[in-house]
Design a protein around this motif. Structure first.
Motif, mmCIF file in Angstrom:
data_model
loop_
_atom_site.group_PDB
_atom_site.id
_atom_site.type_symbol
_atom_site.label_atom_id
_atom_site.label_comp_id
_atom_site.label_asym_id
_atom_site.label_seq_id
_atom_site.Cartn_x
_atom_site.Cartn_y
_atom_site.Cartn_z
ATOM 1 N N UNK A 44 0.976 -1.051 0.053
ATOM 2 C CA UNK A 44 -0.069 -0.126 0.088
ATOM 3 C C UNK A 44 0.816 1.299 -0.119
ATOM 4 N N UNK A 45 1.923 1.186 0.738
ATOM 5 C CA UNK A 45 2.883 2.327 0.974
ATOM 6 C C UNK A 45 3.392 2.604 -0.656
ATOM 7 N N UNK A 46 3.852 1.435 -1.026
ATOM 8 C CA UNK A 46 4.169 1.630 -2.617
ATOM 9 C C UNK A 46 3.233 2.197 -3.631
ATOM 10 N N UNK A 47 2.279 2.034 -3.274
ATOM 11 C CA UNK A 47 1.149 2.605 -4.408
ATOM 12 C C UNK A 47 1.050 3.818 -4.036
ATOM 13 N N UNK A 48 0.858 4.304 -2.582
ATOM 14 C CA UNK A 48 0.503 5.775 -2.097
ATOM 15 C C UNK A 48 1.939 6.418 -2.612
ATOM 16 N N UNK A 49 2.886 5.880 -2.710
ATOM 17 C CA UNK A 49 4.099 6.871 -3.111
ATOM 18 C C UNK A 49 4.145 7.457 -4.443
ATOM 19 N N UNK A 50 3.061 6.891 -5.416
ATOM 20 C CA UNK A 50 2.881 7.432 -6.609
ATOM 21 C C UNK A 50 1.735 8.455 -6.613
ATOM 22 N N UNK A 51 1.304 8.664 -5.464
ATOM 23 C CA UNK A 51 -0.072 9.557 -5.521
ATOM 24 C C UNK A 51 0.188 10.936 -4.574
ATOM 25 N N UNK A 52 -0.723 11.808 -4.897
ATOM 26 C CA UNK A 52 -0.637 12.866 -3.901
ATOM 27 C C UNK A 52 -2.082 12.986 -3.051
ATOM 28 N N UNK A 53 -2.014 12.770 -1.904
ATOM 29 C CA UNK A 53 -3.284 13.100 -0.992
ATOM 30 C C UNK A 53 -3.934 14.216 -1.009
ATOM 31 N N UNK A 54 -5.218 14.374 -0.992
ATOM 32 C CA UNK A 54 -6.244 15.537 -1.173
ATOM 33 C C UNK A 54 -7.268 14.945 -0.262
ATOM 34 N N UNK A 64 6.772 11.919 -9.065
ATOM 35 C CA UNK A 64 7.017 13.327 -8.560
ATOM 36 C C UNK A 64 7.059 13.362 -6.999
ATOM 37 N N UNK A 65 6.680 12.278 -6.309
ATOM 38 C CA UNK A 65 7.159 12.421 -4.820
ATOM 39 C C UNK A 65 8.802 12.123 -4.725
ATOM 40 N N UNK A 66 9.039 11.216 -5.489
ATOM 41 C CA UNK A 66 10.523 10.597 -5.526
ATOM 42 C C UNK A 66 11.377 11.693 -6.059
ATOM 43 N N UNK A 67 10.810 12.282 -7.071
ATOM 44 C CA UNK A 67 11.710 13.528 -7.522
ATOM 45 C C UNK A 67 11.933 14.723 -6.449
ATOM 46 N N UNK A 68 10.698 14.941 -5.982
ATOM 47 C CA UNK A 68 10.807 15.944 -4.806
ATOM 48 C C UNK A 68 11.557 15.510 -3.660
ATOM 49 N N UNK A 73 16.707 19.154 0.305
ATOM 50 C CA UNK A 73 18.044 19.230 0.698
ATOM 51 C C UNK A 73 17.835 18.933 2.395
ATOM 52 N N UNK A 74 16.571 19.027 2.949
ATOM 53 C CA UNK A 74 16.369 18.505 4.258
ATOM 54 C C UNK A 74 16.313 16.985 4.480
ATOM 55 N N UNK A 75 16.041 16.283 3.421
ATOM 56 C CA UNK A 75 16.231 14.922 3.153
ATOM 57 C C UNK A 75 17.642 14.182 3.099
ATOM 58 N N UNK A 76 18.458 15.166 2.729
ATOM 59 C CA UNK A 76 19.828 14.617 2.523
ATOM 60 C C UNK A 76 20.531 15.115 3.983
ATOM 61 N N UNK A 77 20.087 16.290 4.486
ATOM 62 C CA UNK A 77 20.510 16.458 5.985
ATOM 63 C C UNK A 77 20.336 15.635 6.915
ATOM 64 N N UNK A 78 19.002 15.054 6.876
ATOM 65 C CA UNK A 78 18.574 14.096 7.662
ATOM 66 C C UNK A 78 19.109 12.834 7.562
ATOM 67 N N UNK A 79 19.567 12.338 6.280
ATOM 68 C CA UNK A 79 20.211 11.387 6.045
ATOM 69 C C UNK A 79 21.673 11.427 6.642
ATOM 70 N N UNK A 80 22.291 12.599 6.525
ATOM 71 C CA UNK A 80 23.634 12.529 6.891
ATOM 72 C C UNK A 80 23.580 12.524 8.509
ATOM 73 N N UNK A 81 22.573 13.250 9.121
ATOM 74 C CA UNK A 81 22.361 13.060 10.388
ATOM 75 C C UNK A 81 22.296 11.763 11.060
#
Length: 303
Positions: A44-54, A64-68, A73-81
């Protein structure tokens, strides 16, 4: 004779089939639990990852969610942390757990049980309660336990959780001093499983304590070490509770881990699609790290 053997063979096959049927029935319950609470949420999470919740409906938006996420930059900072937190806490925690286990094993059975219970107690205690204790320890006021301790060495009061210079170190210190119980118990079990004949042979050869440790103990507990290393890295990459309760990811996102970022995306900003994409990317990263660990440390290891 042939006619007498056939009924007996038929009855044996029938009995085996009935036993197999009951075996499948018994494993059906855990299999259903796995499907409902693990496999289905992943799909279900895999399917939701291709959708935008409204509010009224969801919209299919592709990658688009993967591209965003990959542009964030916060994703990379959190990954480094998360990598910094994992790189410091996991090896140091394992080293401390191993040393403590070495010290506990020579004791009597009653003392072993006492120390195992004492070290395992934080694992069963409430994380919220422990966080309140640690917040008192890191209190920036002079009454804070850690500030009172460093004051003995002439160090001024520090805002341990409120400064970007010390917040991450504070979380690492918290992890190093409160999360060894499981590793210690597993290491003690591995150490007690080593045959005494190895030590007796080493004594005959005049081996020192450190030679026994290097040539006997470490090779024989390697499977346990690899297991704890892999599971500790996986758990550390998913760390959430400490950052959420102690700092909320601050200050200035200095302690924002990937798990906390995903939580905020999903339950604070209600961006479930991007949160699912980040969770799946984290899963892929953990899988890569796990594969590398097995390749580097899993040679000649049997479980």
């Amino acid at each position: 004779m042939k006619n007498k053997k056939e009924p007996a063979l038929h009855n044996k096959r029938r009995k085996n089939n009935e036993e197999s049927k009951w075996g499948y029935i018994f494993i059906l319950a855990p299999l259903l639990v796995f499907i409902i609470f693990t496999l289905y949420p992943i799909i279900d999470a895999f399917i939701i990852s291709f959708k935008e919740f409204k509010p009224l409906k969801t919209e299919w938006i592709g990658l688009d969610n993967y591209k965003n996420t990959l542009k964030n930059s916060l994703f990379y900072k959190s990954l480094i942390n998360t990598v910094v937190y994992t790189g410091l806490t996991v090896p140091l925690s394992m080293a401390l757990s191993f040393v403590v286990s070495i010290l506990i094993v020579p004791l009597t059975k009653r003392k072993q049980n006492f120390y195992k219970a004492a070290y395992y107690l934080p694992a069963i205690a409430s994380g919220v309660a422990l966080s309140f204790v640690w917040k008192w320890i890191f209190d920036p006021l002079p009454s804070g336990l850690l500030n009172r301790l460093v004051a003995l060495f002439g160090v001024n009061n520090q805002n341990w959780l409120g400064s970007s210079k010390t917040a991450m170190l504070s979380l690492i210190l918290m992890a190093l001093l409160s999360s060894h119980g499981t590793s210690i118990i597993i290491y003690i079990a591995a150490l007690l499983g080593i045959d005494n004949t190895y030590y007796e042979s080493a004594d005959i050869d005049g081996a020192t304590f450190f030679k026994k440790l290097w040539y006997i103990v470490l090779p024989l507990v390697k499977p346990t070490t690899v297991f704890l290393l892999v599971t500790s890295v996986i758990g550390s990459f998913q760390v959430f509770q400490n950052a959420f309760l102690m700092t909320g990811g601050g200050p200035d996102n200095a302690t924002t881990m990937v798990g906390l970022l995903i939580f905020n995306k999903a339950f604070k900003y209600f961006e479930y699609g991007e949160a699912s994409a980040q969770a799946l990317l984290l899963t892929a990263i953990i899988g890569i790290f796990t594969f590398i660990q097995f390749k580097l440390t899993g040679d000649n290891v049997e479980y």
